[in-house]
Design a protein around this motif. Structure first.
Motif, PDB file in Angstrom:
ATOM      1  N   HIS A   1      35.427  30.029  36.790  1.00  0.00           N
ATOM      2  CA  HIS A   1      35.733  31.274  36.093  1.00  0.00           C
ATOM      3  C   HIS A   1      35.826  31.031  34.588  1.00  0.00           C
ATOM      4  CE1 HIS A   1      36.879  32.597  40.119  1.00  0.00           C
ATOM      5  NE2 HIS A   1      37.657  31.539  40.198  1.00  0.00           N
ATOM      6  N   VAL A   2      35.328  32.007  33.830  1.00  0.00           N
ATOM      7  CA  VAL A   2      35.536  32.008  32.377  1.00  0.00           C
ATOM      8  C   VAL A   2      36.652  33.010  32.106  1.00  0.00           C
ATOM      9  CG1 VAL A   2      34.490  32.489  30.136  1.00  0.00           C
ATOM     10  CG2 VAL A   2      33.134  31.413  31.935  1.00  0.00           C
ATOM     11  N   VAL A   3      37.698  32.580  31.408  1.00  0.00           N
ATOM     12  CA  VAL A   3      38.877  33.444  31.240  1.00  0.00           C
ATOM     13  C   VAL A   3      39.212  33.606  29.758  1.00  0.00           C
ATOM     14  CG1 VAL A   3      39.788  32.636  33.459  1.00  0.00           C
ATOM     15  CG2 VAL A   3      40.601  31.569  31.351  1.00  0.00           C
ATOM     16  N   ASP A   4      39.921  34.696  29.448  1.00  0.00           N
ATOM     17  CA  ASP A   4      40.354  34.867  28.059  1.00  0.00           C
ATOM     18  C   ASP A   4      41.619  34.038  27.808  1.00  0.00           C
ATOM     19  OD1 ASP A   4      42.432  36.300  29.173  1.00  0.00           O
ATOM     20  OD2 ASP A   4      41.764  38.252  28.447  1.00  0.00           O
TER      21      ASP A   4
ATOM     22  N   LEU B   1      44.613  34.877  27.188  1.00  0.00           N
ATOM     23  CA  LEU B   1      45.808  35.357  27.884  1.00  0.00           C
ATOM     24  C   LEU B   1      45.910  34.731  29.284  1.00  0.00           C
ATOM     25  CD1 LEU B   1      48.204  37.195  28.555  1.00  0.00           C
ATOM     26  CD2 LEU B   1      46.581  39.077  28.899  1.00  0.00           C
ATOM     27  N   VAL B   2      44.855  34.845  30.073  1.00  0.00           N
ATOM     28  CA  VAL B   2      44.872  34.257  31.425  1.00  0.00           C
ATOM     29  C   VAL B   2      45.043  32.741  31.334  1.00  0.00           C
ATOM     30  CG1 VAL B   2      43.454  33.796  33.478  1.00  0.00           C
ATOM     31  CG2 VAL B   2      43.555  36.096  32.521  1.00  0.00           C
TER      32      VAL B   2
ATOM     33  N   SER C   1      49.960  43.684  29.385  1.00  0.00           N
ATOM     34  CA  SER C   1      48.750  42.850  29.429  1.00  0.00           C
ATOM     35  C   SER C   1      48.990  41.608  30.283  1.00  0.00           C
ATOM     36  CB  SER C   1      48.344  42.417  28.015  1.00  0.00           C
ATOM     37  OG  SER C   1      47.985  43.532  27.260  1.00  0.00           O
TER      38      SER C   1
ATOM     39  N   GLU D   1      48.835  42.596  33.837  1.00  0.00           N
ATOM     40  CA  GLU D   1      47.427  42.866  34.171  1.00  0.00           C
ATOM     41  C   GLU D   1      46.696  41.550  34.485  1.00  0.00           C
ATOM     42  OE1 GLU D   1      44.809  44.335  30.946  1.00  0.00           O
ATOM     43  OE2 GLU D   1      45.039  46.275  31.938  1.00  0.00           O
ATOM     44  N   ALA D   2      46.948  40.547  33.657  1.00  0.00           N
ATOM     45  CA  ALA D   2      46.321  39.230  33.866  1.00  0.00           C
ATOM     46  C   ALA D   2      46.785  38.610  35.187  1.00  0.00           C
ATOM     47  CB  ALA D   2      46.661  38.299  32.701  1.00  0.00           C
TER      48      ALA D   2
ATOM     49  N   GLU E   1      44.997  40.097  38.086  1.00  0.00           N
ATOM     50  CA  GLU E   1      43.633  39.553  38.250  1.00  0.00           C
ATOM     51  C   GLU E   1      43.675  38.172  38.905  1.00  0.00           C
ATOM     52  OE1 GLU E   1      40.971  39.798  34.945  1.00  0.00           O
ATOM     53  OE2 GLU E   1      41.525  41.869  34.465  1.00  0.00           O
ATOM     54  N   ILE E   2      44.654  37.383  38.520  1.00  0.00           N
ATOM     55  CA  ILE E   2      44.808  36.048  39.142  1.00  0.00           C
ATOM     56  C   ILE E   2      45.114  36.207  40.631  1.00  0.00           C
ATOM     57  CG2 ILE E   2      46.300  33.991  39.214  1.00  0.00           C
ATOM     58  CD1 ILE E   2      46.593  34.341  36.111  1.00  0.00           C
TER      59      ILE E   2
ATOM     60  N   ASN F   1      44.321  38.650  42.505  1.00  0.00           N
ATOM     61  CA  ASN F   1      43.112  39.145  43.159  1.00  0.00           C
ATOM     62  C   ASN F   1      42.167  37.986  43.517  1.00  0.00           C
ATOM     63  OD1 ASN F   1      41.384  41.142  44.117  1.00  0.00           O
ATOM     64  ND2 ASN F   1      40.248  41.194  42.195  1.00  0.00           N
ATOM     65  N   LEU F   2      42.027  37.040  42.601  1.00  0.00           N
ATOM     66  CA  LEU F   2      41.180  35.864  42.883  1.00  0.00           C
ATOM     67  C   LEU F   2      41.770  35.038  44.025  1.00  0.00           C
ATOM     68  CD1 LEU F   2      40.123  34.489  39.355  1.00  0.00           C
ATOM     69  CD2 LEU F   2      38.783  35.880  40.927  1.00  0.00           C
TER      70      LEU F   2
ATOM     71  N   ASN G   1      40.185  34.010  47.934  1.00  0.00           N
ATOM     72  CA  ASN G   1      39.871  32.576  48.087  1.00  0.00           C
ATOM     73  C   ASN G   1      38.972  32.039  46.971  1.00  0.00           C
ATOM     74  OD1 ASN G   1      41.351  32.244  50.513  1.00  0.00           O
ATOM     75  ND2 ASN G   1      39.678  33.237  51.628  1.00  0.00           N
ATOM     76  N   LEU G   2      39.302  32.440  45.752  1.00  0.00           N
ATOM     77  CA  LEU G   2      38.544  31.957  44.594  1.00  0.00           C
ATOM     78  C   LEU G   2      39.437  31.211  43.606  1.00  0.00           C
ATOM     79  CD1 LEU G   2      36.367  35.146  44.020  1.00  0.00           C
ATOM     80  CD2 LEU G   2      35.524  32.908  44.764  1.00  0.00           C
TER      81      LEU G   2
END
Lengths: 46, 453
Positions: free
Chosen positions: B22-25, B27-28, B55, B58-59, B62-63, B65-66, B70-71
């Motif tokens: 994964h490419v993350v910003d 913040l993540v 924010s 929100e991050a 997303e984590i 969710n991955l 199983n990502l």
């Protein structure tokens, strides 16, 4: 997703299901003779 | 287990057990320092001075969710997997030491300038044919087999190479095999006839050259002490052209004398070579040319510089393959192959001119690792099994390492030479390999971003 971009998904679990045929080229037969590296090999049983 | 790193203004997160990248910003990237070890509330509290609370949440969503898909933070269960548990190790590749002799002298040569610490000798056709028989008899149901002509300098025994290839071709169909012959040469003896033969019969060719003239000629010289660069370069260029720039590598070695080795790689690319491998020398620390731990920061900087150059050239349409930056994220080797590693001592064996079997070319001459002889058709199963079981899960350091599915446990010979144990990897080599993987992932991520723009 706003903050995360997935470059590639979960490819290893899938490869465990189909993998292990042993037909792929051994790493020493490609380029290297000292730093035998597997990850840049190719699966030949797509 | 995850591994995260920043390089070239890109933040990358690797989920080790699934292979997801994964490419993350930023913040993540920062949140992952605290989450999921701490609760959402604590993470917000830790980072509230730097980011807005919503924010951060929100991050975290997303984590999560991955993780749910199983990502990220996936569990590892390959050891229990049938494909790994029921694996059967079979000999499928040979490194034929067709000549324990060489027409040049390389200062760093692990083969003691070609003779492997013994008398200079050439393999006979009888031993070579026995080796082919040994391979066919020990490869069970494997169809694809490989035979590499190696040395010393294999072209010093070219007639025997031709006899062995002819023999292999004459019997492979009968046994339902596909033998792929390859050759590693210093190029000195290449001429039009030999090039034609190699292009007709060799699936891959490795051509030895270290890079810039001054780099190459410092370490690789003739028996009279003259550098080899001017002798071999025209021949190697002709060879690459006659293969339509396919299925070959120019292969160099960098040492402490050229820690600016990226310039050597780029020099080879500027000469027109498309497939390049330049690798660190493996030598005991007492040698003045050996890589030392204190050299690592300079080497890392060079790999990063080289990665940037690869990206720039790829975008400009003048890209080239650097072997250690090649990584196929979608169709690389299966996880079983990644766990088993290079196969030395198990699916891959080296054979001397006298027919003696060793785990690989780097062990040749060490009697403790003599596995038998093809003329007597015997194989020491205790040594063989020790190598077959030298997989990632049996190497304590590798088991905990984020790079295990990419480096596959490293080189057994390096482990033995530095630690006297094939299960304890050579740590300096590990650090370089990890850096190369990070560079390879960075190149993929950066080029993907460019495509999307």
């Amino acid at each position: 997703m706003k903050h995360i971009k997935t470059l590639t998904g979960a490819n290893l679990p899938k490869s465990a299901v189909k993998g292990g045929c042993g037909e792929c080229q051994t790493s020493c037969q490609s380029a290297c003779k000292t730093s035998c590296t597997v990850a840049n090999q190719q699966c030949e049983n797509k | 287990m995850i591994h995260k790193f920043s390089q070239g203004n890109v933040n990358i997160v690797l989920d080790v057990n699934s292979g997801a990248v994964h490419v993350v910003d930023q913040l993540v990237y920062d949140v992952l320092d605290y989450y999921p070890d701490h609760t959402k509330e604590i993470v917000v509290d830790f980072l509230k001075d730097k980011y807005n609370g919503n924010s951060i949440l929100e991050a975290i969503d997303e984590i999560d969710n991955l993780k749910k898909n199983n990502l990220l933070y996936t569990e590892e269960n390959y050891m229990k997997h049938a494909a790994f548990k029921n694996k059967k190790t079979i000999v499928k590749a040979l490194c034929l030491h067709i000549a324990h002799d060489c027409n040049i002298r390389c200062k760093y040569c692990f083969a003691s300038q070609g003779d492997f610490k013994g008398d200079r000798s050439l393999m006979t056709a009888k031993v070579g044919k026995k080796a082919i028989d040994f391979l066919i008899n020990n490869s069970e149901n494997r169809k694809n087999l490989e035979v590499d002509f190696f040395g010393g300098e294999p072209l010093m025994n070219f007639q025997v190479i031709k006899e062995i290839v002819e023999y292999g071709r004459s019997i492979e169909k009968k046994y339902d095999k596909n033998i792929r012959f390859t050759i590693t040469t210093n190029g000195v003896l290449l001429n039009d006839d030999i090039m034609d033969y190699i292009n007709q019969h060799m699936y891959n060719v490795v051509l030895s050259i270290d890079g810039r003239k001054e780099t190459n000629d410092t370490m690789r010289y003739t028996i009279h002490g003259d550098g080899t660069y001017d002798i071999i370069l025209p021949k190697l260029k002709k060879m690459a052209e006659r293969r339509n720039h396919e299925n070959y590598y120019v292969r160099g070695t960098f040492t402490r004398f050229n820690l600016d080795f990226a310039e050597d790689v780029l020099h080879l690319a500027d000469l027109g070579f498309k497939h390049i491998s330049v690798e660190p020398v493996v030598a005991a620390a007492e040698n003045d040319y050996a890589i030392q731990e204190e050299d690592l920061s300079k080497i890392f900087q060079q790999y990063e510089y080289l990665a940037e150059a690869c990206i720039k050239r790829e975008k400009a349409g003048s890209g080239f393959n650097f072997f250690h930056f090649m990584i196929d994220l979608d169709q690389g080797p299966c996880v079983v192959k990644r766990l088993l590693g290079c196969g030395a001592g198990a699916e891959y064996l080296a054979i001397t001119p006298e027919g003696d079997l060793y785990p690989c070319h780097q062990f040749v001459g060490n009697d403790d690792f003599n596995l038998g002889n093809v003329l007597e058709d015997n194989l020491d199963t205790s040594i063989y099994n020790s190598f077959a079981n030298a997989h990632v899960y049996n190497k304590e350091a590798c088991n905990q390492c984020w790079a295990k599915f990419y480096c596959s446990g490293g080189c057994h010979a390096n482990a033995y030479n530095f630690n006297k144990d094939i299960l304890i990897p050579y740590s300096v080599g590990c650090e370089m390999e990890k850096k190369r993987i990070e560079c390879a992932l960075t190149i993929k991520a950066r080029l993907m971003e460019e495509e999307e723009r």
